[in-house]
Design a protein around this motif. Structure first.
Motif, PDB file in Angstrom:
ATOM      1  N   LYS A 221      12.691 -29.300-114.527  1.00  0.00           N
ATOM      2  CA  LYS A 221      11.991 -28.188-113.863  1.00  0.00           C
ATOM      3  C   LYS A 221      10.799 -28.688-113.045  1.00  0.00           C
ATOM      4  CE  LYS A 221      13.469 -24.706-117.182  1.00  0.00           C
ATOM      5  NZ  LYS A 221      14.375 -25.490-117.986  1.00  0.00           N
ATOM      6  N   GLY A 222      11.012 -29.807-112.355  1.00  0.00           N
ATOM      7  CA  GLY A 222       9.994 -30.351-111.459  1.00  0.00           C
ATOM      8  C   GLY A 222       8.871 -31.112-112.143  1.00  0.00           C
ATOM      9  N   THR A 223       8.988 -31.337-113.449  1.00  0.00           N
ATOM     10  CA  THR A 223       7.895 -32.018-114.154  1.00  0.00           C
ATOM     11  C   THR A 223       8.017 -33.537-114.123  1.00  0.00           C
ATOM     12  OG1 THR A 223       8.999 -31.969-116.320  1.00  0.00           O
ATOM     13  CG2 THR A 223       7.598 -30.073-115.728  1.00  0.00           C
ATOM     14  N   PHE A 224       9.196 -34.064-113.796  1.00  0.00           N
ATOM     15  CA  PHE A 224       9.355 -35.517-113.786  1.00  0.00           C
ATOM     16  C   PHE A 224       8.486 -36.127-112.687  1.00  0.00           C
ATOM     17  CE2 PHE A 224      11.534 -39.394-112.249  1.00  0.00           C
ATOM     18  CZ  PHE A 224      11.351 -40.160-113.384  1.00  0.00           C
ATOM     19  N   SER A 225       7.703 -37.143-113.060  1.00  0.00           N
ATOM     20  CA  SER A 225       6.895 -37.844-112.060  1.00  0.00           C
ATOM     21  C   SER A 225       6.851 -39.328-112.391  1.00  0.00           C
ATOM     22  CB  SER A 225       5.483 -37.273-111.983  1.00  0.00           C
ATOM     23  OG  SER A 225       4.748 -37.617-113.139  1.00  0.00           O
ATOM     24  N   LEU A 226       6.705 -40.096-111.367  1.00  0.00           N
ATOM     25  CA  LEU A 226       6.621 -41.545-111.487  1.00  0.00           C
ATOM     26  C   LEU A 226       5.530 -42.011-110.545  1.00  0.00           C
ATOM     27  CD1 LEU A 226       9.364 -44.125-111.749  1.00  0.00           C
ATOM     28  CD2 LEU A 226       7.797 -44.328-109.837  1.00  0.00           C
ATOM     29  N   LYS A 227       4.664 -42.897-111.043  1.00  0.00           N
ATOM     30  CA  LYS A 227       3.622 -43.431-110.164  1.00  0.00           C
ATOM     31  C   LYS A 227       3.340 -44.883-110.517  1.00  0.00           C
ATOM     32  CE  LYS A 227       0.508 -40.727-112.879  1.00  0.00           C
ATOM     33  NZ  LYS A 227      -0.064 -39.474-112.996  1.00  0.00           N
ATOM     34  N   PRO A 228       2.972 -45.663-109.503  1.00  0.00           N
ATOM     35  CA  PRO A 228       2.584 -47.052-109.766  1.00  0.00           C
ATOM     36  C   PRO A 228       1.432 -47.086-110.769  1.00  0.00           C
ATOM     37  CG  PRO A 228       2.852 -46.700-107.423  1.00  0.00           C
ATOM     38  CD  PRO A 228       2.913 -45.348-108.078  1.00  0.00           C
ATOM     39  N   ASN A 229       1.446 -48.092-111.631  1.00  0.00           N
ATOM     40  CA  ASN A 229       0.465 -48.182-112.704  1.00  0.00           C
ATOM     41  C   ASN A 229       0.062 -49.649-112.886  1.00  0.00           C
ATOM     42  OD1 ASN A 229      -1.099 -47.527-114.932  1.00  0.00           O
ATOM     43  ND2 ASN A 229       0.618 -47.595-116.340  1.00  0.00           N
ATOM     44  N   GLY A 230      -0.648 -50.187-111.913  1.00  0.00           N
ATOM     45  CA  GLY A 230      -1.056 -51.586-111.992  1.00  0.00           C
ATOM     46  C   GLY A 230      -0.706 -52.323-110.715  1.00  0.00           C
ATOM     47  N   ASN A 231      -0.997 -53.595-110.705  1.00  0.00           N
ATOM     48  CA  ASN A 231      -0.768 -54.420-109.519  1.00  0.00           C
ATOM     49  C   ASN A 231       0.691 -54.816-109.375  1.00  0.00           C
ATOM     50  OD1 ASN A 231      -3.495 -54.481-108.768  1.00  0.00           O
ATOM     51  ND2 ASN A 231      -3.889 -56.148-110.215  1.00  0.00           N
ATOM     52  N   MET A 232       1.196 -54.703-108.161  1.00  0.00           N
ATOM     53  CA  MET A 232       2.540 -55.192-107.869  1.00  0.00           C
ATOM     54  C   MET A 232       2.498 -56.708-107.845  1.00  0.00           C
ATOM     55  SD  MET A 232       4.143 -52.694-105.066  1.00  0.00           S
ATOM     56  CE  MET A 232       3.779 -50.955-105.102  1.00  0.00           C
ATOM     57  N   MET A 233       3.586 -57.318-108.302  1.00  0.00           N
ATOM     58  CA  MET A 233       3.682 -58.768-108.349  1.00  0.00           C
ATOM     59  C   MET A 233       4.901 -59.206-107.560  1.00  0.00           C
ATOM     60  SD  MET A 233       2.972 -58.804-112.413  1.00  0.00           S
ATOM     61  CE  MET A 233       3.592 -57.134-112.557  1.00  0.00           C
ATOM     62  N   ALA A 234       4.732 -60.229-106.747  1.00  0.00           N
ATOM     63  CA  ALA A 234       5.833 -60.700-105.914  1.00  0.00           C
ATOM     64  C   ALA A 234       6.166 -62.149-106.224  1.00  0.00           C
ATOM     65  CB  ALA A 234       5.466 -60.559-104.435  1.00  0.00           C
ATOM     66  N   ASN A 235       7.445 -62.441-106.120  1.00  0.00           N
ATOM     67  CA  ASN A 235       7.956 -63.803-106.237  1.00  0.00           C
ATOM     68  C   ASN A 235       9.067 -63.915-105.201  1.00  0.00           C
ATOM     69  OD1 ASN A 235       9.158 -66.209-106.879  1.00  0.00           O
ATOM     70  ND2 ASN A 235       9.127 -65.880-109.084  1.00  0.00           N
ATOM     71  N   GLY A 236       8.726 -64.427-104.038  1.00  0.00           N
ATOM     72  CA  GLY A 236       9.699 -64.493-102.951  1.00  0.00           C
ATOM     73  C   GLY A 236      10.103 -63.099-102.520  1.00  0.00           C
ATOM     74  N   ASN A 237      11.412 -62.813-102.597  1.00  0.00           N
ATOM     75  CA  ASN A 237      11.891 -61.500-102.150  1.00  0.00           C
ATOM     76  C   ASN A 237      12.030 -60.498-103.299  1.00  0.00           C
ATOM     77  OD1 ASN A 237      14.153 -62.665-103.367  1.00  0.00           O
ATOM     78  ND2 ASN A 237      15.585 -61.808-101.879  1.00  0.00           N
ATOM     79  N   LEU A 238      11.462 -60.845-104.474  1.00  0.00           N
ATOM     80  CA  LEU A 238      11.462 -59.918-105.611  1.00  0.00           C
ATOM     81  C   LEU A 238      10.057 -59.366-105.825  1.00  0.00           C
ATOM     82  CD1 LEU A 238      13.603 -61.932-108.187  1.00  0.00           C
ATOM     83  CD2 LEU A 238      14.362 -60.098-106.657  1.00  0.00           C
ATOM     84  N   VAL A 239       9.972 -58.074-106.085  1.00  0.00           N
ATOM     85  CA  VAL A 239       8.686 -57.418-106.310  1.00  0.00           C
ATOM     86  C   VAL A 239       8.783 -56.573-107.581  1.00  0.00           C
ATOM     87  CG1 VAL A 239       6.953 -55.831-105.384  1.00  0.00           C
ATOM     88  CG2 VAL A 239       8.219 -57.333-103.829  1.00  0.00           C
TER      89      VAL A 239
END
Length: 129
Positions: free
Chosen positions: A62-80
């Motif tokens: 019923k519209g309650t699902f949410s997702l948000k970034p929670n911390g620093n993104m980390m990259a290794n080449g073409n993977l994040v």
């Protein structure tokens, strides 16, 4: 743009509710690996399948699902790797937990996404079969 910049742009568009802009960062053949053993688990191919899955997630929660970034993104080449926090409510069931979304970026587009939940059993119970 670097792989990390592409994922940051995707997450920024998603956080603003601009699904069309967020999905513009997907390749035409994007693959989405939804974990667990619930009604949404399994491989989704293409933005249409991914969009339909997210739409049903929003419908059953019923519209309650949410997702948000929670911390620093980390990259290794073409993977994040993007730490996330996601939550929602379905009837008397509540979910609020951390996870990791892992993105593969090739030729300037997100080509593959793997999701990891802190407590997959709890997420499976939340979403149901």
């Amino acid at each position: 743009m670097t792989a990390k910049e592409i994922v940051v742009s995707y997450a920024d568009a998603l956080s603003k509710g601009d699904v069309r802009a967020a999905f513009s960062f997907f390749s035409a053949e994007v693959q989405w690996h939804q974990p667990g053993n619930n009604q949404f688990s399994g491989l989704k191919k293409g933005a249409d399948e991914i969009g339909k899955m997210i739409g049903v997630m929003m419908e059953v929660s019923k519209g309650t699902f949410s997702l948000k970034p929670n911390g620093n993104m980390m990259a290794n080449g073409n993977l994040v790797a993007m730490p996330v926090s996601f939550s929602g409510t379905i009837d008397d069931r509540k979910m609020d937990m951390p996870g990791i979304d892992l993105f593969k970026v090739e030729d300037g587009k997100i080509t593959e996404v793997w999701l990891f939940s802190d407590d997959q059993n709890a997420e499976d119970t939340f979403w149901g079969k």
